[in-house]
Design an enzyme around this catalytic site. Structure first.
Site, PDB file in Angstrom:
ATOM      1  N   ASP A 175     -79.852  33.102 -45.949  1.00  0.00           N
ATOM      2  CA  ASP A 175     -78.708  33.644 -46.687  1.00  0.00           C
ATOM      3  C   ASP A 175     -78.816  35.163 -46.828  1.00  0.00           C
ATOM      4  OD1 ASP A 175     -76.258  33.507 -47.967  1.00  0.00           O
ATOM      5  OD2 ASP A 175     -77.089  33.015 -49.926  1.00  0.00           O
ATOM      6  N   LYS A 228     -82.288  33.320 -61.807  1.00  0.00           N
ATOM      7  CA  LYS A 228     -81.365  32.582 -60.941  1.00  0.00           C
ATOM      8  C   LYS A 228     -81.297  31.144 -61.430  1.00  0.00           C
ATOM      9  CE  LYS A 228     -78.915  31.944 -57.090  1.00  0.00           C
ATOM     10  NZ  LYS A 228     -77.744  32.730 -56.674  1.00  0.00           N
ATOM     11  N   GLY A 234     -74.964  35.546 -58.633  1.00  0.00           N
ATOM     12  CA  GLY A 234     -75.073  34.645 -59.760  1.00  0.00           C
ATOM     13  C   GLY A 234     -76.333  34.804 -60.582  1.00  0.00           C
ATOM     14  N   PHE A 235     -76.982  35.933 -60.494  1.00  0.00           N
ATOM     15  CA  PHE A 235     -78.177  36.189 -61.296  1.00  0.00           C
ATOM     16  C   PHE A 235     -77.802  36.646 -62.698  1.00  0.00           C
ATOM     17  CE2 PHE A 235     -80.043  36.299 -57.142  1.00  0.00           C
ATOM     18  CZ  PHE A 235     -81.379  35.976 -57.313  1.00  0.00           C
ATOM     19  N   GLY A 236     -78.712  36.396 -63.643  1.00  0.00           N
ATOM     20  CA  GLY A 236     -78.550  36.893 -64.990  1.00  0.00           C
ATOM     21  C   GLY A 236     -79.720  37.790 -65.354  1.00  0.00           C
ATOM     22  N   GLU A 237     -79.445  38.807 -66.135  1.00  0.00           N
ATOM     23  CA  GLU A 237     -80.487  39.741 -66.541  1.00  0.00           C
ATOM     24  C   GLU A 237     -81.044  39.329 -67.894  1.00  0.00           C
ATOM     25  OE1 GLU A 237     -80.906  44.502 -67.700  1.00  0.00           O
ATOM     26  OE2 GLU A 237     -79.013  43.672 -66.973  1.00  0.00           O
ATOM     27  N   GLN A 264     -74.768  40.558 -58.388  1.00  0.00           N
ATOM     28  CA  GLN A 264     -75.178  39.934 -57.143  1.00  0.00           C
ATOM     29  C   GLN A 264     -75.601  38.487 -57.330  1.00  0.00           C
ATOM     30  OE1 GLN A 264     -76.761  42.585 -58.486  1.00  0.00           O
ATOM     31  NE2 GLN A 264     -78.851  41.956 -58.920  1.00  0.00           N
TER      32      GLN A 264
END
Length: 346
Positions: A161, A62, A47-50, A45
């Site tokens: 958004d 983000k 452009g998030f990174g874990e 979802q």
């Protein structure tokens, strides 16, 4: 309101600095947590990174646009304001990182993926996990989260958004995420204008898409789209029904006008739904996407109409919505630049 002493103002400034310091992560910490922003850690979802901090806490990071014109002080202050938001239907901002050209927002990690994953996944088994009872609760939970942003938090917030990718599911409890393009108003301001349109086509309100005008009613319009998508299992921005309508909202309105609203239902639901609840939610969704922002209900009214089934709903008009053309390249545009003004005390 005036009358604050110089000592109080100094103490307030010190508290703000302490709050900023407590929320700020250094870049090395984030790089270590995300394996230097490895593509293997990228979440589906938005452009998030874990990542995982050294203390074992899982986070979602983000990475904001490096082309943002937002100043460092403004970015820090706004991150502090967003971090104060606390509601069961909002993803909590844990902090931020600002070093060099990097502007990062650090959120709590929600493990159960986004509404988009379950609602629009081509694998039928995923959609079937969202029975009508869960979908009805999702609609209500999203509405409560937006109402908090508009009316119950310390600031009047317009998200700008709202879309399935920005609704994360925590044990199927919806959490609104990604405040990267949010606007927060003073109490006596209810709308704004911009020449920089940010958000996602198909979910933005007509007045925002065409004229750059936004308000809390812009989020109400996006909520209406979300409600119709949750019921139908279809995307508004790529929908086409040959011979009936060129967009999902017009199709929903045509069916409602003909007394055939139940034909809009996602086939994955089969027969496991309440007809009265479905028809009411469709009508409510159509009221939220009225062309004139003044004709749309507030989110407080939306929740009242959702929970008080004896209330008769107004009749919706045919919606007008911006439909993406083949030449557009903004189907998932979400430019992350936030501008926030603190609300005066009530």
């Amino acid at each position: 309101m005036t009358g604050f002493s110089r000592k109080a103002r100094i103490n307030g400034a010190k508290n703000d600095i302490a709050t900023i310091d407590s929320l700020q992560f250094d870049l090395a910490t984030i790089e270590a947590a995300t394996s230097n922003f490895s593509i293997n850690n990228k979440l589906r979802q938005g452009g998030f990174g874990e990542g995982t901090l050294a203390n074992g806490l899982e986070i979602a990071v983000k990475r904001l646009s490096k082309g943002s014109v937002q100043g460092a002080k403004e970015f820090k202050n706004e991150a502090v304001l967003v971090a104060k938001l606390q509601h069961r239907n909002l993803v909590r901002l844990l902090g931020f990182c600002l070093e060099g050209e990097e502007k990062l927002l650090v959120y709590e990690f929600v493990p159960n993926k986004s509404l988009d994953y379950f609602l629009h996944d081509p694998v039928p088994e995923q959609k079937e996990k969202l029975d009508w009872s869960r979908r009805y609760k999702l609609i209500g939970g999203i509405a409560r989260g937006i109402r908090y942003l508009h009316a119950n938090s310390h600031f009047r917030i317009v998200h700008r958004d709202l879309k399935p990718r920005n609704i994360l599911l925590d044990a199927m409890e919806p959490k609104i995420s990604d405040f990267g393009v949010a606007r927060i108003f003073e109490v006596d301001r209810t709308r704004g204008n911009t020449s920089r349109i940010v958000g996602t086509y198909g979910y933005m309100s007509p007045e925002y898409t065409m004229r750059g005008q936004f308000s809390v009613k812009s989020d109400v319009s996006s909520f209406g789209v979300l409600a119709i998508e949750i019921i139908s299992g279809k995307r508004n921005n790529i929908f086409y029904q040959s011979g009936r309508a060129e967009d999902l909202l017009s199709y929903a309105w045509e069916l409602w006008k003909e007394g055939k609203s139940l034909e809009l239902i996602d086939p994955a639901l089969r027969e496991s739904y309440s007809e009265d609840e479905v028809v009411r939610c469709i009508q409510l969704g159509l009221l939220c996407v009225e062309q004139n922002p003044e004709d749309r209900p507030t989110m407080t009214s939306v929740l009242t109409m959702l929970t008080r089934h004896h209330l008769k709903l107004p009749l919706p008009q045919r919606p007008r919505f911006f439909i993406q053309t083949e030449s557009d390249d903004h189907s998932h545009q979400s430019v992350n630049e936030v501008s926030i003004s603190k609300q005066n005390p009530r």
